[in-house]
Design an enzyme around this catalytic site. Structure first.
Site, mmCIF file in Angstrom:
data_model
loop_
_atom_site.group_PDB
_atom_site.id
_atom_site.type_symbol
_atom_site.label_atom_id
_atom_site.label_comp_id
_atom_site.label_asym_id
_atom_site.label_seq_id
_atom_site.Cartn_x
_atom_site.Cartn_y
_atom_site.Cartn_z
ATOM 1 N N LYS A 221 -22.427 -0.588 -5.005
ATOM 2 C CA LYS A 221 -21.327 -1.330 -5.762
ATOM 3 C C LYS A 221 -21.218 -2.760 -5.585
ATOM 4 C CE LYS A 221 -17.650 1.448 -6.404
ATOM 5 N NZ LYS A 221 -16.341 1.748 -6.292
ATOM 6 N N THR B 258 -8.004 9.002 -2.334
ATOM 7 C CA THR B 258 -7.444 10.024 -1.770
ATOM 8 C C THR B 258 -7.436 11.182 -2.727
ATOM 9 O OG1 THR B 258 -5.232 9.028 -2.452
ATOM 10 C CG2 THR B 258 -5.724 8.704 -0.238
ATOM 11 N N THR C 27 -2.485 5.910 -2.436
ATOM 12 C CA THR C 27 -1.652 6.764 -2.844
ATOM 13 C C THR C 27 -1.451 7.823 -1.644
ATOM 14 O OG1 THR C 27 -1.439 6.715 -5.034
ATOM 15 C CG2 THR C 27 -0.330 8.421 -4.395
ATOM 16 N N LEU D 33 -0.294 0.306 -10.817
ATOM 17 C CA LEU D 33 -1.309 -0.249 -11.895
ATOM 18 C C LEU D 33 -1.941 0.808 -12.796
ATOM 19 C CD1 LEU D 33 -4.763 0.237 -11.672
ATOM 20 C CD2 LEU D 33 -4.132 -1.948 -10.128
ATOM 21 N N ARG D 34 -1.937 0.520 -14.043
ATOM 22 C CA ARG D 34 -2.623 1.794 -14.946
ATOM 23 C C ARG D 34 -4.021 1.154 -15.233
ATOM 24 N NH1 ARG D 34 1.237 0.938 -19.893
ATOM 25 N NH2 ARG D 34 0.824 -1.113 -18.930
ATOM 26 N N ASN E 14 4.925 9.158 -10.044
ATOM 27 C CA ASN E 14 3.718 9.862 -10.791
ATOM 28 C C ASN E 14 4.250 11.258 -11.308
ATOM 29 O OD1 ASN E 14 2.283 7.875 -11.072
ATOM 30 N ND2 ASN E 14 0.445 8.725 -9.649
ATOM 31 N N GLY F 196 -4.473 13.672 -17.569
ATOM 32 C CA GLY F 196 -5.497 13.982 -17.061
ATOM 33 C C GLY F 196 -5.659 12.710 -15.805
ATOM 34 N N CYS G 1 -5.092 10.313 -11.185
ATOM 35 C CA CYS G 1 -3.862 10.056 -10.469
ATOM 36 C C CYS G 1 -3.046 11.135 -10.644
ATOM 37 C CB CYS G 1 -3.054 8.761 -10.627
ATOM 38 S SG CYS G 1 -3.890 7.248 -9.926
HETATM 39 P P1 NAD Z 1 -11.995 4.630 -6.343
HETATM 40 O O1 NAD Z 1 -12.837 6.117 -5.980
HETATM 41 O O2 NAD Z 1 -12.349 4.017 -7.491
HETATM 42 O O3 NAD Z 1 -12.459 3.660 -5.099
HETATM 43 C C1 NAD Z 1 -12.501 4.037 -3.824
HETATM 44 C C2 NAD Z 1 -13.362 3.192 -2.959
HETATM 45 O O4 NAD Z 1 -13.281 3.112 -1.407
HETATM 46 C C3 NAD Z 1 -14.909 3.586 -3.272
HETATM 47 O O5 NAD Z 1 -15.612 2.609 -3.777
HETATM 48 C C4 NAD Z 1 -15.438 3.905 -2.009
HETATM 49 O O6 NAD Z 1 -16.826 3.843 -1.838
HETATM 50 C C5 NAD Z 1 -14.701 2.967 -1.182
HETATM 51 N N1 NAD Z 1 -14.582 3.665 0.293
HETATM 52 C C6 NAD Z 1 -14.203 4.913 0.882
HETATM 53 N N2 NAD Z 1 -14.141 4.733 2.173
HETATM 54 C C7 NAD Z 1 -14.272 3.344 2.500
HETATM 55 C C8 NAD Z 1 -14.485 3.009 4.018
HETATM 56 N N3 NAD Z 1 -14.270 3.576 4.822
HETATM 57 N N4 NAD Z 1 -14.900 1.464 3.660
HETATM 58 C C9 NAD Z 1 -15.365 0.920 2.566
HETATM 59 N N5 NAD Z 1 -15.032 1.412 1.411
HETATM 60 C C10 NAD Z 1 -14.715 2.935 1.521
HETATM 61 O O7 NAD Z 1 -10.581 4.883 -6.053
HETATM 62 P P2 NAD Z 1 -9.314 4.197 -6.898
HETATM 63 O O8 NAD Z 1 -9.313 4.678 -8.345
HETATM 64 O O9 NAD Z 1 -9.382 3.031 -6.736
HETATM 65 O O10 NAD Z 1 -8.241 4.843 -6.018
HETATM 66 C C11 NAD Z 1 -8.062 4.449 -4.768
HETATM 67 C C12 NAD Z 1 -6.401 4.745 -4.384
HETATM 68 O O11 NAD Z 1 -5.476 4.116 -5.152
HETATM 69 C C13 NAD Z 1 -6.084 6.211 -4.306
HETATM 70 O O12 NAD Z 1 -5.535 6.563 -3.434
HETATM 71 C C14 NAD Z 1 -5.379 6.226 -5.792
HETATM 72 O O13 NAD Z 1 -4.656 7.615 -5.677
HETATM 73 C C15 NAD Z 1 -4.773 5.085 -5.733
HETATM 74 N N6 NAD Z 1 -4.313 4.544 -7.118
HETATM 75 C C16 NAD Z 1 -5.273 4.502 -8.087
HETATM 76 C C17 NAD Z 1 -4.943 4.396 -9.249
HETATM 77 C C18 NAD Z 1 -5.896 4.189 -10.315
HETATM 78 O O14 NAD Z 1 -5.512 4.400 -11.532
HETATM 79 N N7 NAD Z 1 -7.134 4.389 -10.191
HETATM 80 C C19 NAD Z 1 -3.673 3.633 -9.594
HETATM 81 C C20 NAD Z 1 -2.750 3.477 -8.452
HETATM 82 C C21 NAD Z 1 -3.138 4.175 -7.470
#
Ligand code: NAD
Length: 440
Positions: free
Chosen positions: A35, A86, A122, A153-154, A217, A266, A269
């Site tokens: 990445k 998470t 989250t 964000l969405r 949510n 789906g 989240c």
């Molecule tokens: P994601 O899986 O896309 O990204 C998480 C990233 O964290 C990965 O690239 C992973 O390699 C990295 N990571 C994990 N442990 C690490 C560490 N110790 N050091 C460095 N990098 C590390 O996840 P996401 O969709 O971005 O979601 C992240 C959080 O935000 C979750 O808790 C999710 O519930 C919340 N969230 C997501 C959204 C969404 O639409 N995706 C919206 C609101 C909130």
């Protein structure tokens, strides 16, 4: 301000790029080497409209960078954000906090001077307390505050949502104490560019902030599930769910958003967050039965999708070819996490059908998750020789398909429209057997 963003996924990358665009100096950290390598080459590892240009501008402006080794960035940061995943823990539905706590331990070993540690992931109520304990235990001397700042964000509209949010929730404990006040100042400064007319910042205690995210949510998932059940009822009694949605949505107390009946929610989240809230509430001895039911109703809906196809087909699925248009859980993202197509495709295959599919952005991800589905190069290629076509995701490019061409390409002109993109009367006039969701 100097920001370190741990986790450069859908949330971390968008938040980091937007903070940089506000003028802060941001380092996005991830432990996924491929990445970071791609980002350093200017490639965006996810599909999110507008993100590539935003990243490019800010990298060029010297405000945004990417690294595998976050030590220096964390040492010098005013705020270190935790934006790691998470996911649901296998077996019990609790949020898996291992990535969050691992990040907390890394932070503890590095911070210098007063640092605000911000949870953007989250996380269940009380996670901030545990992060604080982890850091304090490893670094009794450290000056820091742990703040909750959930992200709303969405995907597909992430930049707009980040830059023009309905609200920014910030949970700071003891805000009138010297540490609380310092944390508040840092957070207010980070988000200051948002204060155009009225400040969208809502300061609460940390546990309240953590719960707000889950409550939001869960409420949205419940709203979708509500209209989906109304759609089922409409089908039985000869009513039109789109008019029901409009009729109730005009009531300001209800609101017209999130009232689109479909295949069930789906995404990355709602499924995991509703489950985690159910667990938190059960553990606290205060069950959330509405959400328990929401989870069960939604799961049953997704499990019944293949049967919907069978009923419209009016025949056994064995030996039939089904074309799926759209695989991601919604348009404008490549995110396949918990997409309804992941329930639908295997059920169709288990019933003996051959499945072909096309999705504008999700096929790369999807191919690994559904190896028995033949991915095609476009919607017309997907429907060739098919007995039935299913609109699974309402990508714009599926809204104005050449329906006469599709009819000629298919073995039989049968469409299951899980997103109500087309009009039943029009489709029938064109000679299709057509079924939507909740419409006569
Ligand atoms: P994601 O899986 O896309 O990204 C998480 C990233 O964290 C990965 O690239 C992973 O390699 C990295 N990571 C994990 N442990 C690490 C560490 N110790 N050091 C460095 N990098 C590390 O996840 P996401 O969709 O971005 O979601 C992240 C959080 O935000 C979750 O808790 C999710 O519930 C919340 N969230 C997501 C959204 C969404 O639409 N995706 C919206 C609101 C909130």
């Amino acid at each position: 301000m100097r920001v370190a963003m741990i986790g450069t996924g859908y949330v971390g990358l968008v938040s980091g790029a937007c903070f940089a665009d506000f003028g802060h100096v941001v380092t996005c950290i991830d432990k996924d080497a491929s990445k970071i390598e791609r980002l350093e080459k200017g490639e965006i590892p996810i599909f999110e409209p507008g993100l590539e240009a935003l990243v490019e501008t800010n990298v060029r402006g010297g405000r945004l960078s990417f690294t595998l080794d976050g030590a220096e960035a964390i040492r010098t940061a005013d705020a270190v954000f935790i934006g790691v995943g998470t996911p649901s823990r296998r077996g019990d539905g609790h949020a898996d906090l291992s990535y969050v706590y691992a990040a907390a331990a890394e932070i503890a070993d590095l911070i210098q001077g007063f640092t605000v540690v911000v949870t953007k992931s989250t996380v269940p109520v009380g996670t901030g307390d545990e992060i604080e304990r982890i850091i304090r235990e490893r670094r009794p001397d450290a000056e820091f505050a742990v703040v909750s700042n959930p992200e709303f964000l969405r995907e597909g509209a992430a930049i707009e949502d980040f830059k023009r949010p309905d609200r920014v929730v910030i949970g700071v404990n003891d805000i009138d104490s010297p540490t609380g006040a310092r944390a508040r100042t840092v957070m207010a400064e980070l988000y200051r560019p948002l204060n155009l007319n009225e400040s969208p910042l809502l300061f609460t205690e940390r546990r309240t902030s953590e719960l707000i995210k889950y409550a939001a949510n869960a409420f949205l998932a419940m709203k979708i599930t509500f209209i989906n059940e109304m759609a089922d009822l409409c089908e039985k009694v000869g009513a039109d769910v789109q008019q029901v949605a409009r009729g109730i949505g005009l009531d300001k107390r209800i609101g017209n958003k999130f009232l689109h009946a479909g295949p069930g929610y789906g995404g990355s989240c709602f499924p995991k967050d509703t489950l985690a809230l159910v667990r938190t509430a059960t553990d606290a001895g205060s069950p959330v039965r509405l959400i328990e039911t929401t989870v069960a109703v939604n799961a049953a809906r997704k499990a019944a999708l293949a049967d919907r196809v069978r009923v419209t087909l009016g025949d056994d699925l064995k030996g039939k070819t089904v074309a799926l248009l759209g695989l991601t859980f919604k348009p404008n993202t490549d995110d396949m996490r918990d997409a309804p197509s992941l329930d639908l495709a295997p059920a169709l295959i288990a019933a003996g059908a051959t499945v072909r599919a096309y999705d504008p952005e999700g096929m790369h991800e999807a191919a690994a998750l559904m190896p028995d589905v033949a991915m095609t190069s476009g919607p017309y290629e997907a429907v060739e020789g098919a007995d039935v076509v299913v609109i699974v995701t309402e990508w714009d490019q599926f809204r104005a398909l050449d329906l006469d061409r599709i009819k000629l390409l298919m073995k039989r002109a049968i469409m299951v429209d899980l997103r109500n993109v087309y009009r039943p009367d029009d489709m029938r006039a064109r000679g299709y057997v057509y079924s939507g969701i909740g419409r006569p």
